[in-house]
Scaffold this motif. Sequence first.
Motif, PDB file in Angstrom:
ATOM      1  N   GLU A 288       0.863  -1.346   0.141  1.00 52.80           N
ATOM      2  CA  GLU A 288      -0.390  -0.277   0.186  1.00 52.80           C
ATOM      3  C   GLU A 288       0.867   0.772  -0.228  1.00 52.80           C
ATOM      4  OE1 GLU A 288      -3.265  -0.223  -0.507  1.00 52.80           O
ATOM      5  OE2 GLU A 288      -3.919   1.577  -0.269  1.00 52.80           O
ATOM      6  N   VAL A 289       2.108   1.246   0.931  1.00 52.06           N
ATOM      7  CA  VAL A 289       3.183   2.275   0.871  1.00 52.06           C
ATOM      8  C   VAL A 289       3.386   2.830  -0.271  1.00 52.06           C
ATOM      9  CG1 VAL A 289       4.547   3.562   2.313  1.00 52.06           C
ATOM     10  CG2 VAL A 289       2.977   2.372   3.603  1.00 52.06           C
ATOM     11  N   MET A 290       3.873   1.472  -1.178  1.00 59.02           N
ATOM     12  CA  MET A 290       4.481   1.679  -2.069  1.00 59.02           C
ATOM     13  C   MET A 290       3.636   1.901  -2.913  1.00 59.02           C
ATOM     14  SD  MET A 290       7.792   0.503  -1.794  1.00 59.02           S
ATOM     15  CE  MET A 290       7.925   1.120  -0.279  1.00 59.02           C
ATOM     16  N   ASN A 366      11.719  11.034   5.533  1.00 57.68           N
ATOM     17  CA  ASN A 366      12.975   9.998   4.818  1.00 57.68           C
ATOM     18  C   ASN A 366      12.530   9.120   3.590  1.00 57.68           C
ATOM     19  OD1 ASN A 366      15.122   9.277   3.530  1.00 57.68           O
ATOM     20  ND2 ASN A 366      15.509   7.456   4.720  1.00 57.68           N
ATOM     21  N   ASN A 367      10.133   9.487   3.823  1.00 60.09           N
ATOM     22  CA  ASN A 367      10.203   8.858   2.836  1.00 60.09           C
ATOM     23  C   ASN A 367      10.000  10.399   1.669  1.00 60.09           C
ATOM     24  OD1 ASN A 367       7.929   6.826   2.484  1.00 60.09           O
ATOM     25  ND2 ASN A 367       6.316   8.265   1.658  1.00 60.09           N
ATOM     26  N   PRO A 368       9.930   9.467   0.109  1.00 58.90           N
ATOM     27  CA  PRO A 368      10.227  10.044  -0.576  1.00 58.90           C
ATOM     28  C   PRO A 368       8.876  10.765  -1.111  1.00 58.90           C
ATOM     29  CG  PRO A 368       9.757   7.698  -1.723  1.00 58.90           C
ATOM     30  CD  PRO A 368       9.478   7.793   0.062  1.00 58.90           C
ATOM     31  N   ARG A 369       7.753  10.490  -0.772  1.00 58.01           N
ATOM     32  CA  ARG A 369       6.657  11.649  -0.838  1.00 58.01           C
ATOM     33  C   ARG A 369       6.584  11.591   0.894  1.00 58.01           C
ATOM     34  NH1 ARG A 369       0.544   9.016  -3.251  1.00 58.01           N
ATOM     35  NH2 ARG A 369      -0.381  11.705  -3.144  1.00 58.01           N
ATOM     36  N   PRO A 370       5.722  13.055  -0.124  1.00 57.14           N
ATOM     37  CA  PRO A 370       5.678  13.409   1.985  1.00 57.14           C
ATOM     38  C   PRO A 370       4.093  12.682   2.541  1.00 57.14           C
ATOM     39  CG  PRO A 370       5.852  15.363   0.832  1.00 57.14           C
ATOM     40  CD  PRO A 370       5.925  14.410  -0.197  1.00 57.14           C
ATOM     41  N   ILE A 371       3.943  12.250   3.670  1.00 58.03           N
ATOM     42  CA  ILE A 371       3.128  11.351   4.113  1.00 58.03           C
ATOM     43  C   ILE A 371       2.371  12.667   5.229  1.00 58.03           C
ATOM     44  CG2 ILE A 371       1.858   9.297   5.756  1.00 58.03           C
ATOM     45  CD1 ILE A 371       4.453   7.802   4.577  1.00 58.03           C
ATOM     46  N   SER A 372       1.146  13.143   5.174  1.00 57.50           N
ATOM     47  CA  SER A 372       0.579  13.600   5.092  1.00 57.50           C
ATOM     48  C   SER A 372       0.004  13.538   7.280  1.00 57.50           C
ATOM     49  CB  SER A 372      -1.025  14.458   4.471  1.00 57.50           C
ATOM     50  OG  SER A 372      -1.659  13.622   4.319  1.00 57.50           O
ATOM     51  N   TYR A 373      -1.122  13.134   7.653  1.00 60.63           N
ATOM     52  CA  TYR A 373      -1.803  12.939   8.580  1.00 60.63           C
ATOM     53  C   TYR A 373      -2.803  12.380   8.057  1.00 60.63           C
ATOM     54  CZ  TYR A 373      -5.633  11.849  12.102  1.00 60.63           C
ATOM     55  OH  TYR A 373      -6.903  11.510  12.459  1.00 60.63           O
ATOM     56  N   GLU A 374      -3.686  13.478   7.135  1.00 57.25           N
ATOM     57  CA  GLU A 374      -5.154  12.445   5.825  1.00 57.25           C
ATOM     58  C   GLU A 374      -4.686  11.033   5.484  1.00 57.25           C
ATOM     59  OE1 GLU A 374      -4.638  15.769   6.501  1.00 57.25           O
ATOM     60  OE2 GLU A 374      -5.947  16.196   7.575  1.00 57.25           O
ATOM     61  N   ASP A 375      -2.647  10.862   5.506  1.00 52.55           N
ATOM     62  CA  ASP A 375      -2.298  10.205   3.812  1.00 52.55           C
ATOM     63  C   ASP A 375      -2.350   8.887   4.455  1.00 52.55           C
ATOM     64  OD1 ASP A 375      -2.122  11.914   1.293  1.00 52.55           O
ATOM     65  OD2 ASP A 375      -0.254  12.686   2.580  1.00 52.55           O
ATOM     66  N   ALA A 376      -1.825   9.478   6.159  1.00 57.12           N
ATOM     67  CA  ALA A 376      -1.845   8.205   6.500  1.00 57.12           C
ATOM     68  C   ALA A 376      -2.309   7.092   7.459  1.00 57.12           C
ATOM     69  CB  ALA A 376      -0.722   8.335   8.403  1.00 57.12           C
ATOM     70  N   ARG A 377      -3.832   7.685   7.812  1.00 52.81           N
ATOM     71  CA  ARG A 377      -4.934   7.574   8.067  1.00 52.81           C
ATOM     72  C   ARG A 377      -5.822   6.912   6.597  1.00 52.81           C
ATOM     73  NH1 ARG A 377     -10.190   7.919   8.474  1.00 52.81           N
ATOM     74  NH2 ARG A 377     -11.439   7.740  11.116  1.00 52.81           N
ATOM     75  N   GLN A 378      -5.550   7.476   5.401  1.00 51.03           N
ATOM     76  CA  GLN A 378      -5.964   6.646   5.048  1.00 51.03           C
ATOM     77  C   GLN A 378      -5.572   4.722   4.159  1.00 51.03           C
ATOM     78  OE1 GLN A 378      -8.969   7.740   2.446  1.00 51.03           O
ATOM     79  NE2 GLN A 378      -8.405   5.755   1.793  1.00 51.03           N
ATOM     80  N   ILE A 379      -4.488   5.584   4.512  1.00 50.35           N
ATOM     81  CA  ILE A 379      -3.135   4.214   4.121  1.00 50.35           C
ATOM     82  C   ILE A 379      -3.933   3.198   5.162  1.00 50.35           C
ATOM     83  CG2 ILE A 379       0.105   2.962   4.494  1.00 50.35           C
ATOM     84  CD1 ILE A 379       0.023   6.070   3.351  1.00 50.35           C
ATOM     85  N   LYS A 381      -6.337   3.174   6.584  1.00 52.07           N
ATOM     86  CA  LYS A 381      -8.095   2.047   6.892  1.00 52.07           C
ATOM     87  C   LYS A 381      -7.992   1.646   5.622  1.00 52.07           C
ATOM     88  CE  LYS A 381     -12.021   4.414   6.017  1.00 52.07           C
ATOM     89  NZ  LYS A 381     -12.641   5.636   5.276  1.00 52.07           N
ATOM     90  N   ASN A 382      -7.012   1.469   4.296  1.00 48.45           N
ATOM     91  CA  ASN A 382      -7.204   0.678   3.243  1.00 48.45           C
ATOM     92  C   ASN A 382      -6.483  -0.530   3.558  1.00 48.45           C
ATOM     93  OD1 ASN A 382      -7.838   2.836   1.974  1.00 48.45           O
ATOM     94  ND2 ASN A 382      -5.532   3.204   0.853  1.00 48.45           N
ATOM     95  N   VAL A 383      -5.310  -0.850   4.214  1.00 48.41           N
ATOM     96  CA  VAL A 383      -4.726  -2.240   4.482  1.00 48.41           C
ATOM     97  C   VAL A 383      -5.648  -2.300   5.825  1.00 48.41           C
ATOM     98  CG1 VAL A 383      -2.570  -1.317   3.444  1.00 48.41           C
ATOM     99  CG2 VAL A 383      -3.183  -1.441   6.129  1.00 48.41           C
TER     100      VAL A 383
END
Length: 386
Positions: A288-290, A366-379, A381-383
């Motif tokens: 999912e993160v990839m 260090n992640n190549p794409r910034p991860i916001s609170y909303e992004d983290a929550r969505q990831i 949720k998806n998994v």
Amino acid sequence: MKDFVFQMPRKIEVGFSKSRNLSKIIKQMKLNKVLILVDYNLKKLGIVDYIFNNLKEENISFTVFDNIKNEPTITEIDQAINDLNIASNYDGIIAIGGGSTIDMAKLLAISGSIEGSVRNYIGTNLIDKPGIPLIILPTTSGTGAEVTPNAIVKDKKKEWKKGIVSPYLIPDLLILDPELTFSVPPKITAETGIDAFTHAIECFICKKSNPMSDLFALDSMKLINKYLRRAVRNGGDKEARYYLALASLYGGIAITNSGTGGVHGLAYPLGGKYNISHGLSNSILLAEVMEFNAKAVPEKFIKVADVMEIETTNFTKEKIVKSVVDEIRKLVNDVGITIEGFEVSEKVLDNLATLAISEQQRLLKNNPRPISYEDARQIYKNVLLN
Ligand SMILES: [Fe+2]
């Protein structure tokens, strides 16, 4: 063209039956009284008795500490440091075990160089002097703990895991004997193997990646993709165990020099919340993160496709990237890792995302794409919900 620094253990010995030479090594290093940390179950099952017998025959003075049943909490580490009084009683530490035992050994080895609780040293470069010599014999392939400058500690009450990072935690000697990994059950082989793959791919695509760590990261992915399924099917497959031990080592060297990213940053809160292994937490999040990262670094995913030997003739860039994510999902699935059975609510998703954003910035940055609170929550949720 980046400037970079490269670190790894001073000496690495690789080969079947290397663990049988431990007494000779201890004598060469002129250690007089060593503390040996060993996984509780390994000791109970007598799997490493031959090592202890060999040391007795050679009149090596040693004490065994096996009170390590899970990922160590700060309280347990502080207690062990207090009880064992390392600086006064020992001149060397040996770890025989998986990531938890290795991390505990690293912290015991530098216990004479710190004051008060290890909690005060969570973060990077807070330890200012070396400890006593540390020798590591890993019994699983994957954590990379055998070479990294990291020790992961857990606070059960607060439900988080965090890293203590210092070059003084890198072992003096790594003895990589694949024979020690034969008895690892399929589930742990699978989870630790995916952990190693996660190290490799995160290091390769992360912001701190460098040309030298890329060499290790790419070969690590290639070996894991080729051999992990075999080792899960047949733990006694010598060739698969040998190359997975190397893949873990390469992944660990890559972490030491470029660090991990979003998968690990999101995995620590997940592992703390559900009390699941580090490898399983990463396995749940990896694909999912990839998928999330792919659009930030598509050229790197094309190189990953190459080492994973994905057939990409006439594929568009987008199709290659998608194939890599699909292939990673397939690898996780093929080694029998399932992600069902977690009780999840909206509040749990909020808590996980809050913990990741507030406590794991060292990795998320260090992640190549910034991860916001909303992004983290969505990831999450998806998994967890899909
Ligand atoms: Fe990891």
